[in-house]
Enzyme design. Structure first.
Site, PDB file in Angstrom:
ATOM      1  N   LYS A 168      -6.826  12.955  -3.161  1.00  0.00           N
ATOM      2  CA  LYS A 168      -7.041  12.432  -1.807  1.00  0.00           C
ATOM      3  C   LYS A 168      -5.635  12.104  -1.327  1.00  0.00           C
ATOM      4  O   LYS A 168      -4.813  12.653  -1.718  1.00  0.00           O
ATOM      5  CB  LYS A 168      -8.270  11.545  -1.418  1.00  0.00           C
ATOM      6  CG  LYS A 168      -9.448  12.352  -1.696  1.00  0.00           C
ATOM      7  CD  LYS A 168     -10.723  11.513  -1.961  1.00  0.00           C
ATOM      8  CE  LYS A 168     -11.066  10.669  -0.541  1.00  0.00           C
ATOM      9  NZ  LYS A 168     -12.228   9.662  -1.167  1.00  0.00           N
ATOM     10  N   GLU A 202      -5.101  -0.980   2.085  1.00  0.00           N
ATOM     11  CA  GLU A 202      -4.502  -1.488   1.096  1.00  0.00           C
ATOM     12  C   GLU A 202      -3.410  -2.679   1.435  1.00  0.00           C
ATOM     13  O   GLU A 202      -2.685  -2.686   2.343  1.00  0.00           O
ATOM     14  CB  GLU A 202      -3.220  -0.530   0.377  1.00  0.00           C
ATOM     15  CG  GLU A 202      -2.594  -0.713  -0.809  1.00  0.00           C
ATOM     16  CD  GLU A 202      -1.680   0.123  -1.414  1.00  0.00           C
ATOM     17  OE1 GLU A 202      -0.925   0.689  -0.508  1.00  0.00           O
ATOM     18  OE2 GLU A 202      -1.682   0.447  -2.603  1.00  0.00           O
ATOM     19  N   SER A 258       4.307   4.257  -0.495  1.00  0.00           N
ATOM     20  CA  SER A 258       3.136   4.060   0.307  1.00  0.00           C
ATOM     21  C   SER A 258       2.672   5.493   0.560  1.00  0.00           C
ATOM     22  O   SER A 258       3.425   6.376   0.754  1.00  0.00           O
ATOM     23  CB  SER A 258       3.470   3.065   1.397  1.00  0.00           C
ATOM     24  OG  SER A 258       4.452   3.744   2.169  1.00  0.00           O
ATOM     25  N   ASN A 296       7.267  -2.362  -7.275  1.00  0.00           N
ATOM     26  CA  ASN A 296       6.695  -3.420  -8.254  1.00  0.00           C
ATOM     27  C   ASN A 296       6.904  -3.060  -9.554  1.00  0.00           C
ATOM     28  O   ASN A 296       6.536  -3.927 -10.513  1.00  0.00           O
ATOM     29  CB  ASN A 296       4.853  -2.997  -7.825  1.00  0.00           C
ATOM     30  CG  ASN A 296       4.748  -1.654  -8.117  1.00  0.00           C
ATOM     31  OD1 ASN A 296       5.456  -0.697  -7.936  1.00  0.00           O
ATOM     32  ND2 ASN A 296       3.521  -1.371  -8.073  1.00  0.00           N
ATOM     33  N   GLY A 314      11.917   5.390  -6.154  1.00  0.00           N
ATOM     34  CA  GLY A 314      10.917   4.281  -6.515  1.00  0.00           C
ATOM     35  C   GLY A 314      10.418   3.366  -5.593  1.00  0.00           C
ATOM     36  O   GLY A 314      10.982   3.006  -4.502  1.00  0.00           O
ATOM     37  N   CYS A 317      -0.370  -0.495  -7.816  1.00  0.00           N
ATOM     38  CA  CYS A 317      -1.004   0.617  -6.852  1.00  0.00           C
ATOM     39  C   CYS A 317      -2.606   1.020  -7.232  1.00  0.00           C
ATOM     40  O   CYS A 317      -3.561   1.270  -6.460  1.00  0.00           O
ATOM     41  CB  CYS A 317      -0.186   1.784  -7.122  1.00  0.00           C
ATOM     42  SG  CYS A 317      -0.072   2.317  -8.820  1.00  0.00           S
ATOM     43  N   GLU A 369       3.189   9.822  -6.138  1.00  0.00           N
ATOM     44  CA  GLU A 369       2.384   8.739  -6.514  1.00  0.00           C
ATOM     45  C   GLU A 369       2.345   7.577  -5.637  1.00  0.00           C
ATOM     46  O   GLU A 369       2.987   6.949  -5.261  1.00  0.00           O
ATOM     47  CB  GLU A 369       3.072   8.013  -7.925  1.00  0.00           C
ATOM     48  CG  GLU A 369       2.913   8.894  -8.983  1.00  0.00           C
ATOM     49  CD  GLU A 369       1.535   9.252  -9.733  1.00  0.00           C
ATOM     50  OE1 GLU A 369       0.526   8.411  -9.248  1.00  0.00           O
ATOM     51  OE2 GLU A 369       1.626  10.004 -10.524  1.00  0.00           O
ATOM     52  N   SER A 373      13.750   1.349  -5.145  1.00  0.00           N
ATOM     53  CA  SER A 373      13.600   0.671  -4.037  1.00  0.00           C
ATOM     54  C   SER A 373      14.601  -0.424  -3.422  1.00  0.00           C
ATOM     55  O   SER A 373      15.275  -1.018  -4.450  1.00  0.00           O
ATOM     56  CB  SER A 373      11.978   0.018  -4.068  1.00  0.00           C
ATOM     57  OG  SER A 373      12.089  -1.109  -3.042  1.00  0.00           O
TER      58      SER A 373
HETATM   59  N1  LIG Z   1       0.524   5.489  -7.329  1.00  0.00           N
HETATM   60  C1  LIG Z   1       1.667   4.972  -7.991  1.00  0.00           C
HETATM   61  O1  LIG Z   1       2.072   5.152  -9.220  1.00  0.00           O
HETATM   62  C2  LIG Z   1       2.325   3.863  -7.296  1.00  0.00           C
HETATM   63  C3  LIG Z   1       2.995   2.957  -8.190  1.00  0.00           C
HETATM   64  C4  LIG Z   1       3.727   1.798  -7.468  1.00  0.00           C
HETATM   65  C5  LIG Z   1       3.440   1.787  -6.042  1.00  0.00           C
HETATM   66  N2  LIG Z   1       2.742   2.704  -5.453  1.00  0.00           N
HETATM   67  C6  LIG Z   1       2.769   2.316  -3.766  1.00  0.00           C
HETATM   68  O2  LIG Z   1       3.919   2.162  -3.385  1.00  0.00           O
HETATM   69  C7  LIG Z   1       3.676   1.135  -2.176  1.00  0.00           C
HETATM   70  C8  LIG Z   1       4.478  -0.143  -2.316  1.00  0.00           C
HETATM   71  O3  LIG Z   1       5.905   0.353  -2.382  1.00  0.00           O
HETATM   72  P1  LIG Z   1       6.834   0.155  -1.440  1.00  0.00           P
HETATM   73  O4  LIG Z   1       6.563  -0.756  -0.091  1.00  0.00           O
HETATM   74  O5  LIG Z   1       8.139   0.031  -2.033  1.00  0.00           O
HETATM   75  O6  LIG Z   1       6.770   1.539  -0.901  1.00  0.00           O
HETATM   76  P2  LIG Z   1       7.481   2.396   0.350  1.00  0.00           P
HETATM   77  O7  LIG Z   1       6.533   3.707   0.606  1.00  0.00           O
HETATM   78  O8  LIG Z   1       7.752   1.521   1.551  1.00  0.00           O
HETATM   79  O9  LIG Z   1       8.806   2.870  -0.499  1.00  0.00           O
HETATM   80  C9  LIG Z   1       8.940   3.629  -1.537  1.00  0.00           C
HETATM   81  C10 LIG Z   1      10.172   4.300  -1.690  1.00  0.00           C
HETATM   82  O10 LIG Z   1      10.483   5.246  -0.613  1.00  0.00           O
HETATM   83  C11 LIG Z   1      11.674   5.193   0.047  1.00  0.00           C
HETATM   84  N3  LIG Z   1      11.559   5.660   1.564  1.00  0.00           N
HETATM   85  C12 LIG Z   1      11.143   5.074   2.520  1.00  0.00           C
HETATM   86  N4  LIG Z   1      11.268   6.238   3.533  1.00  0.00           N
HETATM   87  C13 LIG Z   1      11.634   7.168   3.117  1.00  0.00           C
HETATM   88  C14 LIG Z   1      11.921   8.683   3.399  1.00  0.00           C
HETATM   89  N5  LIG Z   1      11.775   8.846   4.832  1.00  0.00           N
HETATM   90  N6  LIG Z   1      12.595   9.515   2.667  1.00  0.00           N
HETATM   91  C15 LIG Z   1      12.737   9.326   1.226  1.00  0.00           C
HETATM   92  N7  LIG Z   1      12.570   7.912   0.949  1.00  0.00           N
HETATM   93  C16 LIG Z   1      12.019   6.963   1.545  1.00  0.00           C
HETATM   94  C17 LIG Z   1      11.815   3.594   0.066  1.00  0.00           C
HETATM   95  O11 LIG Z   1      13.294   3.264   0.413  1.00  0.00           O
HETATM   96  C18 LIG Z   1      11.319   3.254  -1.204  1.00  0.00           C
HETATM   97  O12 LIG Z   1      12.432   3.642  -2.385  1.00  0.00           O
HETATM   98  C19 LIG Z   1       2.088   0.901  -2.083  1.00  0.00           C
HETATM   99  O13 LIG Z   1       1.688   1.597  -1.417  1.00  0.00           O
HETATM  100  C20 LIG Z   1       1.861   1.193  -3.488  1.00  0.00           C
HETATM  101  O14 LIG Z   1       0.257   1.566  -3.856  1.00  0.00           O
HETATM  102  C21 LIG Z   1       2.182   3.758  -6.169  1.00  0.00           C
HETATM  103  C1  LIG Z   2      -1.109   0.284 -14.094  1.00  0.00           C
HETATM  104  C2  LIG Z   2       0.193   1.281 -13.593  1.00  0.00           C
HETATM  105  C3  LIG Z   2       1.037   0.724 -12.633  1.00  0.00           C
HETATM  106  C4  LIG Z   2       1.569   1.751 -11.803  1.00  0.00           C
HETATM  107  C5  LIG Z   2       1.311   1.403 -10.351  1.00  0.00           C
HETATM  108  O1  LIG Z   2       1.780   0.406  -9.621  1.00  0.00           O
END
Ligand SMILES: NC(=O)c1ccc[n+]([C@@H]2O[C@H](COP(=O)([O-])OP(=O)(O)OC[C@H]3O[C@@H](n4cnc5c(N)ncnc54)[C@H](O)[C@@H]3O)[C@@H](O)[C@H]2O)c1
Ligand SMILES: CCCCC=O
Length: 485
Positions: free
Chosen positions: A452, A382, A230, A154, A151, A285, A251, A179
């Site tokens: 993408k 972003e 990310s 956020n 996860g 996101c 995601e 996270s």
């Molecule tokens: N598309 C979606 O549904 C969605 C929803 C929420 C957040 N996000 C995205 O998440 C990002 C923000 O969250 P963040 O800073 O926690 O993201 P992040 O990529 O830093 O971390 C996400 C998760 O991945 C884990 N992680 C990191 N390196 C890893 C590895 N090598 N192998 C396995 N797991 C690993 C982290 O510990 C964390 O639990 C933003 O880019 C945001 O857009 C996307």
């Molecule tokens: C609006 C849905 C939120 C999920 C991503 O951050």
């Protein structure tokens, strides 16, 4: 005195809380004050092993239960979550800093929706019958096996449920790693699922940073990895999963366009831009952070936007009157402030906000830049904070090309009163989750995910079932078998 947010232990494995203080301590900092409110410990290799082996062992018996039996447990968990919504929302606010005004309606409630929806679908997961003359083929929708969920910070409750509910509905087990920034809420999801009758071992939560996530992703017993995070992390996790030929859902991040034509209702368009940039202090996101406004209504739009943004109430997130909270961490606040400085340096016009708020905690004022151009850093990367970029445009054709000129493709929105144009434009935007005269609605019934670099696969809706199950096809011959010799 122990803070109420401190969990009983760091991990939840095989139906019970488990502690192992040999792991790296992870401080939980309340973003509104900067104070440490709890500590958890990263999973040691022994904890990772315990979680994976218990999830592997429990899965087969779970998959043998009927979908209706599995669904009943998920629906019971949904009811418990709703009954405890207030307590869970307070915890979500401590975990993330998001205002209680939001968490009361968007987090445990969204998690409960997922448990209820997938609980309802579980009994309907059937295959098909394909006639082949006298013979026939039938298909069976089967579980994938052991799934790993990872996860972002956020939406810790929502992400734990959006992954766990469809996985369990399909007969899988799950090891979920929240996270490291927000480790508290997923433990409550596990606790509630077990209270609802989930057999031990099927939904396990372990803590840790990227290394723990990587250990899970590369384990040969794991059949599927669903990551919310990310794009850079997504690329690493996707590659590691591919090496083991595992199923994935990714995601990831975005830099989504929100296009406002000059025939749009200005109040609604401003509301959409606020929802698409300042909800959860911009840490969403799917946010529409590139707001393209047609020149005819630009100044009217900016004036109302500044006025309404000025009404945001920054303050104690546990006070229901507060409508805008802090960044999740000091680090995230500094990243966002860095982008704001970049916007100023590169010549964007600051309309409102633009600095750290003068109060304790990691607050950044809701910030709007106008006269942003496509090449500016704030329009390309972003930010994941409350920074809206307003860009001008003249024609439909021009704005579609500019909106699509990004590596990302999570979301897109259009505001116009011309519905032919709305559908024509949405049809050409490269994005997975789109909105017409609205922004950031994410009901469980609708597929959610990006194209993408923003992702692979979909969460929610019947689409998620496809990503947590696989189809077995069986040819049945009624007559004799012909062979060459
Ligand atoms: N598309 C979606 O549904 C969605 C929803 C929420 C957040 N996000 C995205 O998440 C990002 C923000 O969250 P963040 O800073 O926690 O993201 P992040 O990529 O830093 O971390 C996400 C998760 O991945 C884990 N992680 C990191 N390196 C890893 C590895 N090598 N192998 C396995 N797991 C690993 C982290 O510990 C964390 O639990 C933003 O880019 C945001 O857009 C996307
Ligand atoms: C609006 C849905 C939120 C999920 C991503 O951050």
């Amino acid at each position: 005195m122990t803070h109420p947010a401190q969990p009983k232990a760091s991990h939840f494995i095989n139906g019970a809380y488990v502690e192992d203080t040999a792991g790296t301590p992870i401080p939980v900092i309340y973003a509104a004050t900067g104070e440490q409110i709890a500590t958890v410990y990263a999973a040691t290799p022994a904890i990772v092993e315990q979680a994976l082996s218990t999830a592997k062992a429990a899965q087969k018996a779970w998959a043998k239960m009927t979908g209706t039996e599995r669904g009943r447990i998920l629906r019971r968990a949904a009811d418990i979550m709703r009954e405890r919504n207030h307590e869970l929302s307070v915890l979500e606010t401590y975990d993330t800093g998001k205002p209680l005004q939001e968490t009361l309606v968007a987090d445990a409630t969204s998690g409960a929706d997922a448990l209820e929806y997938f609980g309802g679908l579980a009994g309907s997961l059937t295959g098909e019958h394909i006639p082949m003359g006298e013979d026939w083929v039938y298909t069976v929708r089967e579980a994938l096996g052991l799934c790993v969920g990872i996860g972002a910070w956020n939406y810790p409750t929502q992400i734990a449920c959006w992954k766990g509910a469809p996985a369990l509905a399909c007969g899988n087990s799950m090891v979920f790693k929240p996270s490291e920034t927000t480790p508290l809420c997923a433990l409550k999801v596990a606790e509630i699922l077990h209270e609802a009758g989930l057999p031990a071992g099927l939904y396990n939560v372990i803590q840790g940073m990227g290394e723990v996530g990587a250990a899970l992703v590369t384990d040969p017993r794991v059949d599927k990895v669903s990551l919310t995070g990310s794009v850079p992390t997504g690329k690493k996790v996707y590659a590691a999963a591919a090496a083991g030929m595992k199923h994935v859902t990714m995601e990831l991040g975005g830099k989504s366009p929100l296009i406002i034509f000059d025939d749009a209702d200005v109040e609604n368009a401003v509301g959409g831009a606020i929802n698409g940039n300042f909800y959860s202090s911009g840490q969403v996101c799917s946010n529409g952070t590139r707001v393209f406004v047609q020149k005819g209504i630009k100044e009217k739009f900016l004036a109302r936007l500044a006025e309404r943004t000025g009404a945001a109430v920054l303050g104690d997130p546990q006070d229901e009157a507060t409508s805008f909270g802090p960044m999740v961490t000091e680090n995230q606040m500094n990243i966002v402030l860095g982008y704001i400085e970049k916007g100023k340096e590169e010549g964007a016009r600051l309309i409102c906000g633009g600095k750290r708020a003068d109060m304790p905690g990691f607050f950044v004022e809701p910030t709007v830049f106008a006269d942003v151009t496509d090449d500016m850093t704030i329009a390309r990367e972003e930010i994941f904070g409350p920074v809206m970029s307003v860009l001008d445009f003249d024609t439909e054709e021009e704005v579609i090309a500019r909106a699509n000129d990004t590596e990302f493709g999570l979301s897109a929105g259009v505001f116009t009163n011309d519905f032919s144009r709305a559908h024509r434009v949405i049809g050409q935007l490269e994005a997975g989750s789109c909105f017409i005269n609205s922004y950031n609605d994410a009901p469980v019934e609708a597929p959610f995910g990006g194209v993408k670099a923003s992702g692979v696969g979909r969460e929610n809706s019947k689409e998620a079932i496809k990503h947590f199950s696989q189809v077995k096809s069986v040819y049945v011959r009624m007559g004799d078998v012909e062979a060459a010799f």
